[in-house]
Design a protein around this motif. Structure first.
Motif, short mmCIF file in Angstrom:
data_model
loop_
_atom_site.label_atom_id
_atom_site.label_comp_id
_atom_site.label_asym_id
_atom_site.label_seq_id
_atom_site.Cartn_x
_atom_site.Cartn_y
_atom_site.Cartn_z
N ALA A 69 4.09 -13.21 -7.14
CA ALA A 69 3.24 -14.28 -7.65
C ALA A 69 2.01 -13.70 -8.34
CB ALA A 69 2.82 -15.20 -6.52
N ALA A 70 1.52 -14.43 -9.35
CA ALA A 70 0.32 -14.05 -10.08
C ALA A 70 -0.59 -15.27 -10.18
CB ALA A 70 0.69 -13.52 -11.46
N ASP A 71 -1.77 -15.07 -10.77
CA ASP A 71 -2.69 -16.20 -10.93
C ASP A 71 -2.11 -17.23 -11.90
OD1 ASP A 71 -4.48 -14.99 -9.23
OD2 ASP A 71 -5.63 -14.05 -10.84
N ALA A 72 -1.49 -16.75 -12.98
CA ALA A 72 -1.01 -17.67 -14.01
C ALA A 72 0.15 -17.04 -14.77
CB ALA A 72 -2.14 -18.03 -14.97
N ILE A 73 0.73 -17.86 -15.65
CA ILE A 73 1.90 -17.44 -16.43
C ILE A 73 1.62 -17.75 -17.90
CG2 ILE A 73 4.38 -17.76 -16.78
CD1 ILE A 73 4.35 -19.05 -13.90
N ILE A 74 2.00 -16.83 -18.76
CA ILE A 74 1.91 -17.04 -20.21
C ILE A 74 3.29 -16.83 -20.81
CG2 ILE A 74 0.95 -16.22 -22.39
CD1 ILE A 74 -1.52 -15.30 -20.87
N VAL A 75 3.73 -17.78 -21.61
CA VAL A 75 5.01 -17.62 -22.31
C VAL A 75 4.75 -17.72 -23.81
CG1 VAL A 75 5.54 -20.09 -22.09
CG2 VAL A 75 7.36 -18.46 -22.60
N LEU A 76 5.34 -16.82 -24.56
CA LEU A 76 5.21 -16.81 -26.01
C LEU A 76 6.42 -17.52 -26.61
CD1 LEU A 76 4.03 -13.10 -26.50
CD2 LEU A 76 2.73 -15.12 -25.76
N THR A 77 6.16 -18.52 -27.44
CA THR A 77 7.26 -19.29 -28.00
C THR A 77 8.11 -18.43 -28.94
OG1 THR A 77 5.83 -20.05 -29.79
CG2 THR A 77 6.05 -21.47 -27.86
N GLY A 78 9.33 -18.89 -29.15
CA GLY A 78 10.27 -18.15 -29.98
C GLY A 78 11.70 -18.38 -29.54
#
Length: 242
Positions: A69-78
């Motif tokens: 687990a982490a503080d947050a998640i980032i996803v890059l579109t594509g």
């Protein structure tokens, strides 16, 4: 007996030296071409060798079976699979919030939610959208603002395996204090040299490798320029309230 005549040079002296100068010039030209060919050959070999290492590295990437687990998640579109993977991570509690970076400005939140089939309540409470980023550099800049605004210390980065090296490179430049955990999405198996028999995969990898090298060179001559302020991300709470 008269001596042998020699053609005169421009300064009035016998022109025998002109022949020597021309020979020396030809020799220098030949050497220059030869050295240029050697350097070009070495560059080509280095480029192809680096590409093979890059392709093998990308082919070996895989999503962790038990992601911490982490503080947050980032996803890059594509790709749809990227967003689906990121939403699954959010749903399973691997991060408090999710940023979808690089969403087309014409796509509404509801249209994006419906396309992913995400739970409406989860989407409203915990999914932020970045419409400003147009490329990987923009993804990194907008993501850095979002991370700074929320003071996150650890981030799960979701993107395709072939896109992960460059994405991490751009993110690390602007998020030096945050820990980045890669979550590569694999649409096609490329491990064990599998990319060699797939022309489409070679084309994608070659394009991405060239962009990766360009990103390295750009980083050597251009300092990071992201600014913590001027956040352009659409916050989920604000969107829900509207």
């Amino acid at each position: 007996m008269k001596g042998q005549d020699f053609p005169l040079s421009a300064n009035g002296r016998p022109g025998k030296g002109n022949s020597f100068s021309q020979s020396a010039w030809r020799l220098r030209t030949v050497n220059t071409v030869k050295y240029a060919a050697i350097i070009l050959s070495l560059l080509c070999v280095s480029f192809l060798g680096g590409f093979a290492l890059f392709a093998d590295h990308v082919g070996s990437l895989a999503a962790p079976k038990d992601m911490a687990a982490a503080d947050a998640i980032i996803v890059l579109t594509g790709g749809q699979s990227r967003i689906d993977a990121a939403l699954d991570l959010l749903k399973s509690g691997k991060g408090e919030r999710l940023l979808i970076s690089g969403v087309n400005p014409t796509a509404s939140r509801e249209a994006l939610r419906a396309a992913t089939g995400a739970d409406r309540q989860l989407f409203r409470c915990c999914v932020d959208i970045d419409n400003a980023a147009l490329d990987t550099i923009g993804n990194a800049e907008e993501s850095a603002k979002w991370v700074e605004a929320h003071a996150y210390q650890s981030i799960i980065l979701v993107t395709n395996n072939y896109h992960m090296p460059r994405s991490l490179l751009e993110m690390h430049r602007l998020l030096q204090k945050a820990r980045l955990e890669p979550y590569p999405v694999v649409n096609s198996r490329l491990d064990n040299g599998g990319w060699m028999g797939k022309p489409d995969a070679i084309r994608v990898l070659l394009t991405e490798y060239t962009k990766y090298l360009a990103a390295i060179l750009r980083g050597l001559v251009q300092p990071p320029n992201a600014k913590p302020g001027n956040l352009t991300v659409v916050d989920a709470a604000v969107a829900a309230g509207g």
